[in-house]
Scaffold this motif. Structure first.
Motif, mmCIF file in Angstrom:
data_model
loop_
_atom_site.group_PDB
_atom_site.id
_atom_site.type_symbol
_atom_site.label_atom_id
_atom_site.label_comp_id
_atom_site.label_asym_id
_atom_site.label_seq_id
_atom_site.Cartn_x
_atom_site.Cartn_y
_atom_site.Cartn_z
ATOM 1 N N PHE A 106 0.524 -10.720 2.187
ATOM 2 C CA PHE A 106 0.083 -9.786 1.158
ATOM 3 C C PHE A 106 -1.434 -9.776 1.011
ATOM 4 O O PHE A 106 -2.045 -8.720 0.876
ATOM 5 N N SER A 107 -2.038 -10.961 1.056
ATOM 6 C CA SER A 107 -3.494 -11.003 0.913
ATOM 7 C C SER A 107 -4.190 -10.366 2.120
ATOM 8 O O SER A 107 -5.213 -9.691 1.960
ATOM 9 N N PHE A 116 -3.732 7.766 5.367
ATOM 10 C CA PHE A 116 -2.969 6.533 5.248
ATOM 11 C C PHE A 116 -3.259 5.580 6.402
ATOM 12 O O PHE A 116 -2.567 4.576 6.576
ATOM 13 N N VAL A 117 -4.273 5.891 7.192
ATOM 14 C CA VAL A 117 -4.635 5.051 8.334
ATOM 15 C C VAL A 117 -5.008 3.626 7.890
ATOM 16 O O VAL A 117 -4.556 2.656 8.500
ATOM 17 N N PRO A 118 -5.816 3.436 6.827
ATOM 18 C CA PRO A 118 -6.119 2.066 6.400
ATOM 19 C C PRO A 118 -4.872 1.270 6.002
ATOM 20 O O PRO A 118 -4.781 0.079 6.292
ATOM 21 N N LEU A 119 -3.927 1.932 5.376
ATOM 22 C CA LEU A 119 -2.697 1.239 4.984
ATOM 23 C C LEU A 119 -1.885 0.838 6.207
ATOM 24 O O LEU A 119 -1.347 -0.277 6.273
ATOM 25 N N ILE A 120 -1.792 1.707 7.184
ATOM 26 C CA ILE A 120 -1.038 1.397 8.407
ATOM 27 C C ILE A 120 -1.702 0.260 9.166
ATOM 28 O O ILE A 120 -1.026 -0.671 9.625
ATOM 29 N N VAL A 172 -2.024 -5.623 10.593
ATOM 30 C CA VAL A 172 -2.755 -6.892 10.478
ATOM 31 C C VAL A 172 -1.941 -7.901 9.676
ATOM 32 O O VAL A 172 -1.880 -9.088 10.024
ATOM 33 N N SER A 173 -1.290 -7.449 8.628
ATOM 34 C CA SER A 173 -0.464 -8.317 7.806
ATOM 35 C C SER A 173 0.697 -8.905 8.606
ATOM 36 O O SER A 173 1.018 -10.089 8.492
ATOM 37 N N ARG A 218 2.917 -13.693 11.371
ATOM 38 C CA ARG A 218 3.474 -14.288 12.594
ATOM 39 C C ARG A 218 2.638 -15.480 13.062
ATOM 40 O O ARG A 218 3.187 -16.501 13.475
ATOM 41 N N ILE A 219 1.329 -15.350 13.015
ATOM 42 C CA ILE A 219 0.448 -16.448 13.417
ATOM 43 C C ILE A 219 0.642 -17.637 12.486
ATOM 44 O O ILE A 219 0.739 -18.788 12.935
#
Length: 78
Positions: free
Chosen positions: A10-11, A52-56, A61-62, A67-68
């Motif tokens: 989330f962060s 909505f590109v920044p949200l996607i 990235v989230s 996963r990492i």
């Protein structure tokens, strides 16, 4: 671990999306800006939103950040 994994995901979503929106507004990049328009009148109403590109990108990235984190946590245990 589930709570910490959620906090990491989330962060990273909030930070990435916020940073991209900030960059979009600072440098006036239309596909990184969020614009909202609402027109209410007697004939009807119009709703228009921005990119909505920044949200996607933030969701991607989230996903990878979580996963990492999970992979590193499992290696630490094993």
């Amino acid at each position: 671990m589930k709570l910490k994994s959620f906090i990491i995901a989330f962060s990273s979503l909030v930070l990435t999306t916020g940073l991209l929106l900030l960059i979009g507004h600072l440098f006036t990049i239309p596909w990184l800006m969020f614009q909202h328009e609402f027109t209410g009148n007697a004939n009807g109403f119009t709703i228009s939103t921005g990119s909505f590109v920044p949200l996607i990108i933030g969701l991607i990235v989230s996903f990878f950040a979580e996963r990492i984190y999970v992979n590193r946590y499992q290696k630490k245990l094993g």
